[in-house]
Write a protein that holds these residues in place. Structure first.
Motif, mmCIF file in Angstrom:
data_model
loop_
_atom_site.group_PDB
_atom_site.id
_atom_site.type_symbol
_atom_site.label_atom_id
_atom_site.label_comp_id
_atom_site.label_asym_id
_atom_site.label_seq_id
_atom_site.Cartn_x
_atom_site.Cartn_y
_atom_site.Cartn_z
ATOM 1 N N UNK A 41 0.927 -1.502 0.042
ATOM 2 C CA UNK A 41 0.331 0.185 -0.044
ATOM 3 C C UNK A 41 0.958 1.509 -0.193
ATOM 4 N N UNK A 42 0.007 1.987 -0.958
ATOM 5 C CA UNK A 42 1.093 3.472 -0.762
ATOM 6 C C UNK A 42 2.694 3.398 -1.168
ATOM 7 N N UNK A 43 3.456 4.474 -0.178
ATOM 8 C CA UNK A 43 4.135 4.469 -0.674
ATOM 9 C C UNK A 43 5.163 3.797 0.525
ATOM 10 N N UNK A 44 5.264 3.161 1.134
ATOM 11 C CA UNK A 44 6.057 2.290 2.246
ATOM 12 C C UNK A 44 7.240 1.744 0.957
ATOM 13 N N UNK A 45 7.238 1.155 0.181
ATOM 14 C CA UNK A 45 8.734 0.825 -0.389
ATOM 15 C C UNK A 45 9.261 2.012 -0.805
ATOM 16 N N UNK A 46 10.941 1.572 -0.640
ATOM 17 C CA UNK A 46 11.476 3.235 -0.415
ATOM 18 C C UNK A 46 12.203 2.724 -1.257
ATOM 19 N N UNK A 47 12.618 1.141 -1.836
ATOM 20 C CA UNK A 47 13.856 1.446 -3.431
ATOM 21 C C UNK A 47 13.486 -0.734 -3.320
ATOM 22 N N UNK A 48 13.754 -0.395 -4.945
ATOM 23 C CA UNK A 48 13.816 -2.245 -4.920
ATOM 24 C C UNK A 48 14.129 -2.620 -6.010
ATOM 25 N N UNK A 49 14.025 -3.388 -6.507
ATOM 26 C CA UNK A 49 15.884 -3.923 -7.552
ATOM 27 C C UNK A 49 15.073 -3.652 -8.334
ATOM 28 N N UNK A 50 15.878 -3.274 -9.774
ATOM 29 C CA UNK A 50 15.349 -3.517 -11.143
ATOM 30 C C UNK A 50 14.993 -4.480 -11.799
ATOM 31 N N UNK A 51 14.881 -6.056 -11.332
ATOM 32 C CA UNK A 51 14.639 -6.907 -11.479
ATOM 33 C C UNK A 51 13.839 -7.574 -11.147
ATOM 34 N N UNK A 52 12.756 -6.612 -10.063
ATOM 35 C CA UNK A 52 11.806 -6.994 -10.025
ATOM 36 C C UNK A 52 10.509 -6.296 -10.709
ATOM 37 N N UNK A 53 9.534 -6.908 -11.447
ATOM 38 C CA UNK A 53 8.433 -5.956 -12.545
ATOM 39 C C UNK A 53 7.836 -5.177 -10.819
ATOM 40 N N UNK A 54 7.584 -4.021 -11.629
ATOM 41 C CA UNK A 54 6.374 -2.998 -10.876
ATOM 42 C C UNK A 54 4.893 -3.074 -11.814
ATOM 43 N N UNK A 55 3.529 -3.020 -10.912
ATOM 44 C CA UNK A 55 2.405 -2.342 -11.668
ATOM 45 C C UNK A 55 1.740 -1.722 -10.550
ATOM 46 N N UNK A 56 0.758 -1.283 -10.721
ATOM 47 C CA UNK A 56 -0.242 -0.528 -10.270
ATOM 48 C C UNK A 56 -1.200 -1.388 -9.907
#
Length: 93
Positions: A41-56
């Protein structure tokens, strides 16, 4: 829609980098995914690996239910890599 803003920045290359975070490094929670998925939820992720796929995605199955909840949309990270999370209460400080 997932409260991450319009842009997500990507950093790559060699050298030294300093990042500013709303909380201390020692308070960050490191999550490691191995061919898995996590919804945040929201902006709790500060940073993540480029290897992960991100979507909303919608927080619930229907758009009406998503609009009625506080979250509405969640950020989804899929694959293998690391995510640095802020503790749930960091916005209260």
């Amino acid at each position: 829609m997932g409260n991450e803003g319009i842009f997500n920045l990507k950093l790559e290359g060699e050298g030294i980098l300093a990042l500013e975070s709303p909380i201390a490094k020692d308070d960050l929670i490191e999550i490691e995914l191995e061919n898995d998925q996590i919804k945040i939820d929201g902006s709790y992720a500060i940073a993540w690996s480029d290897s992960l796929d991100f979507s909303v995605k919608k927080a619930s199955k229907s758009l009406v239910s998503s609009a009625m909840t506080e979250e509405g949309f969640v950020n989804v990270y899929t694959g293998s890599g690391k995510i640095l999370l802020a503790p749930l209460d960091y916005k209260e400080k």
